[in-house]
Every structure is written in C-alpha cells, then in structure tokens.
Design an enzyme around this catalytic site. Structure first.
Site, PDB file in Angstrom:
ATOM      1  NE  ARG A   1      -3.811  -2.290  -0.013  1.00 40.42           N
ATOM      2  CZ  ARG A   1      -3.547  -3.529  -0.438  1.00 40.42           C
ATOM      3  NH1 ARG A   1      -2.365  -3.867  -0.911  1.00 40.42           N
ATOM      4  NH2 ARG A   1      -4.507  -4.445  -0.409  1.00 40.42           N
TER       5      ARG A   1
ATOM      6  CD  GLU B   1      -2.560   0.783  -4.592  1.00 40.74           C
ATOM      7  OE1 GLU B   1      -2.659  -0.356  -5.043  1.00 40.74           O
ATOM      8  OE2 GLU B   1      -3.417   1.292  -3.836  1.00 40.74           O
TER       9      GLU B   1
ATOM     10  CB  SER C   1      17.142  14.867   2.203  1.00 35.47           C
ATOM     11  OG  SER C   1      18.120  13.907   2.554  1.00 35.47           O
TER      12      SER C   1
END
Lengths: 152, 152, 152, 152, 152, 152, 152, 152, 152, 152
Positions: F93, F96, F119
């Site tokens: 997830r 995604e 960063s």
C-alpha cells in the site's frame, strides 16, 4: 501492446487481401504448395517467401506482384511478433508445455539421440485435427534434424 | 542457477536409482505403462504418480515403496524446474519454436477449430526418432483436447 | 503506458457509442443476452462476438453493422490490454488475491478434485453487489470446468 | 525455485502433521471454524492464526501448543510463497483470469459501485464443487468490501 | 520514456490552461476545495473529478465545461503515469523511503494496530513546508484508514 | 523468497530477545530515545546503532554487549530486506501511494520549493494512531530536508 | 529504442540550433557560465535552465526567447533519457565502474565520513582531458556534499 | 539478498582480520602501496592481488600467507557483489549520477575526444574529502584511457 | 517490437538506396575500403562514418552528399537496434555462444594474457565463408586489443 | 550471485586438481586432444566429456576414474553458469560485441549464405594470441555450419 506495430508492412497487405478474398490458410497453402503453419508464419513475417511463393500469393490474393516483392524482400527479422511469456491463452498453452515438459523432453532426446539438439531451423511443423467421441483434438507435430554437438 | 535445488527430493532418489540400475526411460516407461516423456516428467516432479506407478517404480528401481510413497505424495508443483527463457540449447530450441511460430499456430488453430485453446492438461506428448539418408530426425507430437471458449 | 494503444480499433468504436448512448454494461448485457463482464471484455477486445452479438450491438449502439463486423472480425488476441503486475488499484487487488491465496486455492482444489486445473476457457464469471449494514460488498464468482491431467 | 524455502517453519510443521494424521483441509476447517481456503492459507503462512486457532490446531494435529504458538507468532509476511507469473498451471489459470478480465472487472465494478476498489483485506473467499452431466465444476467466490476513494 | 504519452488527453488540456493562467496548484486547490496533491493527481489523471470540480476547473482555467466533462469522464486508470522504480530523483526518494523503511513501517503498524493494512484508498495526503535555521523541510503526511484482515 | 536470509545476523538476535522479553518497539524506543520506526529499522538492519544505542539495547534485551557490538558493527547495507514491488499487502500500500501520487508529489514539491528533492537521508519519519467514530487511522509523517539542485 | 522519443521538445530545438551554429558545448558553457556537462545535461532535459541561461542560449543559438522559455518551462523530469543498463559502450563503461567499484566506494566513503551518502543533488561534475606519452586520458570528477543520516 | 553469499571466501578472511586489527583502508593502502578504493575492491573480490600485495596483506593482517595465496588465487569474477539498480542509498547515488548525466557525459566526451570510450580497465579512481564552511564534500575522481574505435 | 523505430533516419536512406542500386555489402565495402560487417554496422547506425566514407557512399548509392552528411553527423548511439536476449534465431545463436562459452573464454583469456579484457573498441571483426564436403561454414573472427587492468 | 553454486560438482573437482597439479588449459587440451576453450567449457560443465576424455583427465589430474565418471555422467545442462547480461567485464565485452554488431552480422550472413543461421552446435571455437608493436591482441574464431531454413 497490440500486435500490429510489431508486424512488417507485408502483414497488413496479406491479411487484408486474405480477408477480402475470404480465403483460408488451408486454401492458400494448397495453392502455394506449403504447409498452413508456414503460410501463416509468412503472413506474420516469420518465414521467407520464395519468388514462386510471391508469384502465387500475388495471383491468389490479387496483390500487385511488384508491391509484394518489395514488401517481402529482405530476410525476415524473426521472433518480433511475440513477447514472452505469451499473454494470449492459445499461445500460452504452447509456452506452458515447454515450461512443464522442457527438461523431460531434453532427458528423452538425450537418451534417444545423445548430446545435441533438435534443430528449429532444419525443421517443419504441422497441425492436424482429430475428432473422436470425446470431442476435437489438436495435434501439433514438430520435426527437426538432430544436430550432435561437434567435438572440438 | 543449478537445476538441483529446484527439484523435489523424489528427483534425486529416482535419478540415482535409474543410474545405478542402468535403466532407460524407455524401459521404465514400458514397464510402468506410460510414455517416456511422462516418466521423465515424473522424475523431474512435473507429473503425478498413481499408486500403481509407485508400486512399479519401487520394484524396478529397488526403492522402498514407503520412501517413494512419501516422497511422491502430494500434488506436483509444476513448472518449478525451468526458468524461462531456457538457457540450455536443447530446451531453448523448443522455446524458440513457440516464439517464432506462436501466432502462426494460433491463426491456424483458430481457422480449424474456432475460438479456443488446445489444452495442455487434457494433453499427451511423445518423441519419436526417424532416420533417413540425411541423418536423424526428432519428431515431437503434442496432442491436446480442443477447448472452445464458453459464451457467457 | 496508456491503455488506448493496446486496444483494437473496435474498442474506441464501442466505448464512444456507449458513452453517446449513455448505456450501462448492464443494459447492453441484458439486450445481448450475455453477462456484463463478458460484454465489458468484448469492449476491451478480450472476448469474441458472435454474429448475433454484432447484430444486437449494432442496433443498440447505432453503429453500422458493416463497420462492427469488420472491426470485430478475427479472433481476439487476448491479454493485450493489461500489463502485469497491474498498476491500477482496482485491478491490483484481484492480482493480490491470486498472489496471496494462489497456493491455498491450489491445495484446496487438489484436495477436492484431484490433480488438474480449473479451466479459464470453459469458464464464466460474474459480479454481484451486496449491501448490508456495514456497507457495500462486491462478490465476484469464477466458475470453471475441472480438467484432470491426462495420464499418458 | 522450489516452494519450500519460501515458507515459514510453521508450514512444514503443519503439513507434516496433517499428512501423518491424514486430515483434509475440510475437516480441519470445520473443527477450527474457518474456511478451507483460510486454513490452507494459514498452512502456507499467508493468514494469521488466532490463539483459539492455535489451540484447536494443536489438538487436532497433535503438535505441542508451545511449538505452534512460537512458530505462528508474529504477523504473516504475506505474498512470499508465490512468484508471479505463477508457473504451476493450476495457479496460472487464476492469474490468467485476472490478466484477461482485469479491465472488464474494473469497468463493471466502477459502473456498479463508482470510483473505488473491492478490498482484498476486508475480504473472504471460498471454493465449491459442482457436478452436472458435463462433469465437475470449480466455483470460486471472492467477496470484498467496496471501498470508495476518499475525496481530499 | 517520456511522461506525455502515458497521460490522458485531459492532462495536456489542464496543464496548458494552468500555465496560460499562471495559476498554482495551491490557488486551484483553494478554489476547488481540495488538497493541492489531490489537484495535481487530478491533473495527472490519477484522481477523479466530481461534477463540481469540473465546474470550478472550467471557470478558473477557462476551459469549456463540455470539453472538460468529456475528457474527465470515465474512471481514472490509475498508476499509468509512473514506471517503477522511478527515475526522477524527486520521486525516487519517496520510493527509497518505502524500500528502506517498508518492513519497519509494517512492524510498527502491526504492533500498534494488529494484522491489517493502512488503506491507500480511504486515504488522504498533504505536503507542508517548514523552515528553520537549517533551511527548508518538506513534510508529507499519509493518513489512511486501518483495515484489519477479515477472519474467514 | 523468505525475509530471513536477507537480514543480517543482528536481526535474529534482536527479534528473539524482543520476543523473549515481550517488549514493544514503543517501549524500546522510549528507552533508547529514538523513534519506533527507527528502532524497527535498526532491527531489520536498515539503520545504524550508536554506541549508546548498543549499550541500552544490550541492557533492555539482555544481550551481551560484546555480541551486540560485534553484530552491529559496520555500516548498514540498506535496502536489502525488501524486494520491489513489495508482495506483502501492508508494505504494498505504501508502494502504491508512491506509484499513484509520485508525480503529484513532485509537482507540488517543485511548486512549493523549486527544483530539488526532499532528502531521504536528512530525514525522519513516524507513525501515529488516530481514532474517530469511523474507526482507526494510521498517520505516517515523512519529513526531509529540502535539497535544491546545485547550479554548476 | 531510439533516444529521440525520450527527449523533451526543447532537446531537438537546442541540438539543431547548436549544429547549425556549429558551436561546441565548451563554447556554450563559457558563454552561459556553466560547466560543459551541465550544459549538455540541459540539452538532454536533465538540468534546469535559469532565466539568464535562457536569455544567453537564445542569443547564442538564435532561438526566439519566447520559444525557449516555453519549451524549457517546468521542472525537468530527470532520468528519462537513459534506460539501464546502458547499451551504448561509452555510457556503459560508467555504469560498469559503479557496478564493479560500488561497494568499494561505499566502504571508503563510510570510513572517511561515517554513515551517510554523497549527494547527487548538491553536486557538481566535470570532465577534463589529459594527455601523456601513452595517449589521451579522460578525467571525470564527481563532487557532492556529504549528508549524514539523521538520527531519529 | 544479503551481500555475504555473493562474496568469495577471501572477503570474510580479509574483513574479519581488518576488524580484529582495527585497521583502516587508508592504513592498509599506504602499506600496500595502492589506493584505498583499490584495496577495498580487493577486499570485495573486485580487484586482483599481486604476489607482493599478498605478502604485505598477510603481514599487516596476520593471515597465513598460504591461506591468503590460496584464497586470492585465480582471476576475480568481477561485478558479482552488486545487483543493479543498487538498493543501498550510498551506492544508488552513484548509479543515479550515471542515469542522469550518462548522455551528457557521452556528448562532452565525444566532443573532446571523438568517437570512443573512456576505459574502465586502463583506469584508476580515488576518493578525497574536502571541507569548507558548508560542511564536508566527497570528491570522486575517475580517470581512464581514451580508446578510439578502430576503423575496420 | 519492430526494428525500424530503433534505427536512425540514415538507416532507411541507406538501405533503400542499397536496394535500389542492388548492391551488396561486399561491393560497398570494397569501394569504401572497410569490412562488410563495418559497413553493415554503419547502415544500422552502429558505426561512425568518416568524411571519406560519406563521400564514397554518396557516390555509390546516389544519395546527395549533404543529406548523408546531415543524417550521419553526430556520434552513433550504439546498441540501440538490438534488445537482449535477441529473438531472431540468427542473432540468438551468437548470444548463445557467449552464454555457453563465456566463462570458458574468460578462463582461457586469463590464462593466456593475465587479468584484463579483450577490447570491443580497439577491435575488428569479419565473416568468411568456407565450403567443404559437409556443406557451408560461417567463420566469424573477433580480434581485439588486450587491455590489462591498471594497478592503482 | 557467486559462480560456485551454479556449477556441477565436477567443476570443483576439476578446478582443484588443475590448481594442485599446476596445469594450464593448454597443457590439458594438448593431452586430451581437444581445444583449450572446449576443455575450459568442460570444466565449467558446459561441454560433454567422452569416455576417453575422462580417462585422460583422470590420469593427468590424478582423480580416481570412478569419481570422474560418476561426476561427469549425464548430459550437460548448458548455460547454467552465466547470467545475462554478464557482469564480469571480460565476458561483458563479448556480449557487447553481439549487442552492437548482431544485426550487422545477420545482414552479412544473410547476404553471403541466404536465409538461415550459423549453428552454435555444429560449431567450434578457439582463441589465439597475437603480438605486434602495439601490444597483445586476442583473436577469437567462431566457426559454425550454415543451416538454411527448411522450406515446408
């Protein structure tokens, strides 16, 4: 991605003419004197056409011989129309047979013939249809020259 | 990577016994009543052994039936012994045939049978050796049930 | 990459007409006498249209029957519209179900049916909507013929 | 590569006990009060066992509860037992269904439910066997909560 | 490959209008009543526009509402604009965070919430800018509903 | 493949001690004076331990300081415990989210900060749990220094 | 695939003008006040142009400033022009240096600087030509800020 | 996967001795008369040791010369310790530099030297540390012989 | 995908002219004073043309020298016309030779020459045809400068 | 990963004996009556040993003939020792030659021989060392039977 951009220009010429003429690969193959699979391979740019093939295809499919000669000139750049693993189920099943039985084939080939390969170049193949009470069966035959490894 | 870690424990049991007994797949196949390729597939963990197969293999190969039953129990996890594309030239040639003729096969199969696939499950295969003046030829036959797509 | 270049020309014809006519897959499916998923698959070039399907689609969607016949002629080149793993979350969840439960499904299928596969060809599927106090639930049913491995 | 190294230690404990006790997933599932697929997933390290599950599995399978608690402690690291695309034909067919019908499913789900996904977490699944004159059919049901995308 | 061919037609319409109007995502977001990231996602075809969004975007960006409605109709095919691993350093750093801290996140999430996932659907996200004596800091917040695995 | 072989020897030392002592990451983090995610990352070999961290971990977890010093010496070889794309749904997830919102994040970051990156080194992250009437929510915060590209 | 489709439209504008004007990167770099590598990167869409850069490029290369401003507006989508591993031998050698010496660089960097990275953002690079009796030598310098990992 | 299995046996011998002796690559390099990066590469099995190197390493690190000779015999199998793209952030940044600036380097190299490559074999490299008011900077120098393509 | 989109514009210019003029690579090579393989490589955009080459090609092939100069200007972006592994059987066999004999070549090269590489840049190659009673034989010679690794 | 796990057990037997006996491939090849490359290939499990080869190797290398017979029995599983693309620079250069000149080779081969392939099975290869004032040159010869495609 779609198949079309992978095919040489000759493919659309040939497929469109075949569709217009409503001809089967079987009919074309008989006329050209080659196997159906060879003819289909030729349509997909996977086999080379001899000058006689071009003559006959031109006649049967009503394609100007000059156009066909030009589009089919040059040596085929084989393998370009299929990405592996194949996504289409009909083609995938053939891939699966190699994946599942690959080493079994190798073991039996080595036992029967020694150290070498079955050529895919000095090679022919055909498809037959068989029907029995259980339904239809497809039979694909692969026949290749046995090439032993050279000892050097 | 090497083939060995991909194979189930039954594979080394079977291959070692076959080597010790100096038996061919042909001889084993005749005894077991199956095709050579099926027997080789069974050795590589790619096909299932029936209780009768286990009995016969145990006898021919002098492997305790308990051990063989235990090692061959469970359903095969097929496809595990080969990474695609195959690196071994003998196996690669079969892969190349699918890569080069895949769409030609599909086109001819569709023309002959309609929309569907040749089953790789309801399927059998065999290897034959033919010899003529040009040398030896390997002939591989793939025979599968034609399955039309269900309309839904 | 975008979905569009992977689809056959019939897809844009069909989707545009559906949008213009403001029709749902449900309505089209009812008219054509097929399941919604089958109709959507047909729109994406993943299922074959029968001559009757073409007739009905032509009528409902106001597409000249000749154009539709021409664009839907030929056998579908399945699998072309999706690259795996899927990137779209809705499709990925289905992929994830196979990834997570794949071997569990195999184990239970083998236990219930023996050595074989659930056919994806002799196969149908549907989606249902269920609602309870917790909200909406999607129910997808996959139903395929069990094919036992041929003993050879 | 072989499945075994991908599985957690609990898997061999459970599978060996199941084999020794000669129990089916169906029988275990009934006793544990979970679905067969869930139990198989648990065996493959793809689902979590509750303390009660552990108690019952320990009893049925004659595994010391301490060992089982220790081996099944921690949260499952899901997805580890399957490399995609699946090589085993039984699992591949499920993958193929997603590959072929993925966008058709999405289109129908969106039409029926709007913009969102069918959850693979708030989810259950089962396998049923149906038999008619044509043979056996496997029916797999996937049922998941519909989750609409949050507007933000 | 370049980003452009992966984007839906709406993307160039929206980006060009934004550039011509010289508007920031911040300004658009305020007007539309959504978060900047959601608006940017909408521009890239990664989020769905409601009818009200379309109205407001049409006004702010001087795009005919019909055109926008047509181009933004249909459900987004998410994930299409990014190939993983990302090549652009700005996006790669986010990927690297998941790669480096993925299992650490899972471990802490499981400890805090049990067996489940943080939803990426029932989900919102935002970016804030913080400045201190050391310079500027980007703060990205991901907030998702916790979904426990269903026991079945 | 399984996670274990990817982890340094320190991981099993730390995880086993944590389990035996029945300590949470939260408790350890408080004692060590670091964030829970950092501590979990340290357990997975993804973050470096200072001499003080080693002292405190040795005490809390009852691990000989020499062993811990030796196992945690050297600089972490980060990224080794996760193959992308992640297979575990909890980790997927997060992947995604980057896949879907990657370019949206970049667009908003560029708009707010100019040409540069957030960063992932000069960086911290934390997880919080929020509960409302709809249930539990996970909130993950990523905070990194903004680094503008050097002009050269 | 060819490089051209990966490049933004600004690339062909710039390269064509450079060719027509017969200018070297060295000459352009001197005029613009940047390094040759930075200028080449800018031509490939891998570096950002400041308003002054655009002014100077417009003058030197006789490109309308409006066109250049429009084509170079927006933040670069870096990394798009190279697929890894690189196929061109000149670029591959640089890749090979990272592949062969990557861990040696890391080991020495860690020894000299502690736990962290050499920034590729707060970074500059240049190429020098050296000639001795053995021939020509290319010297590439990479210089980046050292960023220690934040303790959190 | 972890780095250890990719390294030759000499690596653990050398690293363990270095740790026990508490020596830096800098100290070893000075003694051996080679650059630090070369010494680190030698530790990782990426560079060849001369008989004199082996003598000196044996002395400094208190490793029996026979053992070292045996373990370091044979030609290095270079490239084995790093999978690309690198996952560790320190190594990734070097990869990213090649990815981002690869074609810019090629363009400037070609302009300065003509058609050819900078050798990665007839090649040396070093790392220097520079410190200014902004902090520490790592400077990596790559220096290779220019090889023009042979005209044939 | 098809070869054509990977080739620079010069390729179609050259191939079409060669076909029209009905010239062999052998004839062109003789005229240009280069090897046939080098000429074919030049046609595929894999080798650089000198000003004299351009003059001679322009004359032989009746291509305006300006057009050829413009199309062949710039340094070749080598490697772009072939995706590995090659799909065409003729090219695959060469790949297979490297795959099968790669480490054997390295072992013999190291034994004969020490630690280094055979240059592929300071390199020439040619193809000869030999015929004996068994048929035709292709003989490919690869000849490259030996480059020893620099000690640094 | 390291080369060792990819090699069959015979490889370590042979390499260790060769090292102990301090023999070159050249010396072994002379004795066995095969080419050096063939002998090296045999050591890496890439070529088959005849019974006579085994006799001679057993004598020269002081390996019990039984052990060698057993370890070298069975047909080689070729290709297993090299992952493509090769990482070692010596092997990579050969790969690069195929990548850069692959289509040029095909074009010249087709022109000289027609439609077919140069066999990699009915094939031999050798390495020669040449020295001139510029230094050492490696010359690799590949010689294979020309196989025309069968017309079928």
């Amino acid at each position: 991605t779609s198949l079309a951009p992978r095919l040489p220009p000759s493919s659309s010429t040939l497929f469109e003419a075949k569709k217009k003429k409503n001809l089967t690969f079987e009919a074309i193959a008989q006329q050209v004197g080659r196997d159906e699979v060879a003819v289909a391979a030729l349509f997909y740019g996977q086999a080379m056409a001899s000058p006689e093939d071009i003559q006959k295809l031109s006649q049967m499919l009503d394609i100007p011989v000059d156009q066909l000669e030009s589009e089919l000139s040059g040596y085929p750049d084989r393998g370009r129309c299929l990405d592996m693993p194949p996504k289409d189920p009909t083609v995938y099943r053939l891939f699966e047979i190699v994946q599942n039985y690959g080493y079994a084939y190798k073991a039996v080939l080595n036992e029967k013939f020694g150290d070498g390969i079955m050529s895919a170049i000095s090679f022919s193949t055909k498809i037959e249809k068989e029907t029995d009470e259980k339904g239809d069966w497809a039979k694909i035959t692969l026949r290749g020259k046995w090439l032993p490894y050279t000892r050097f």
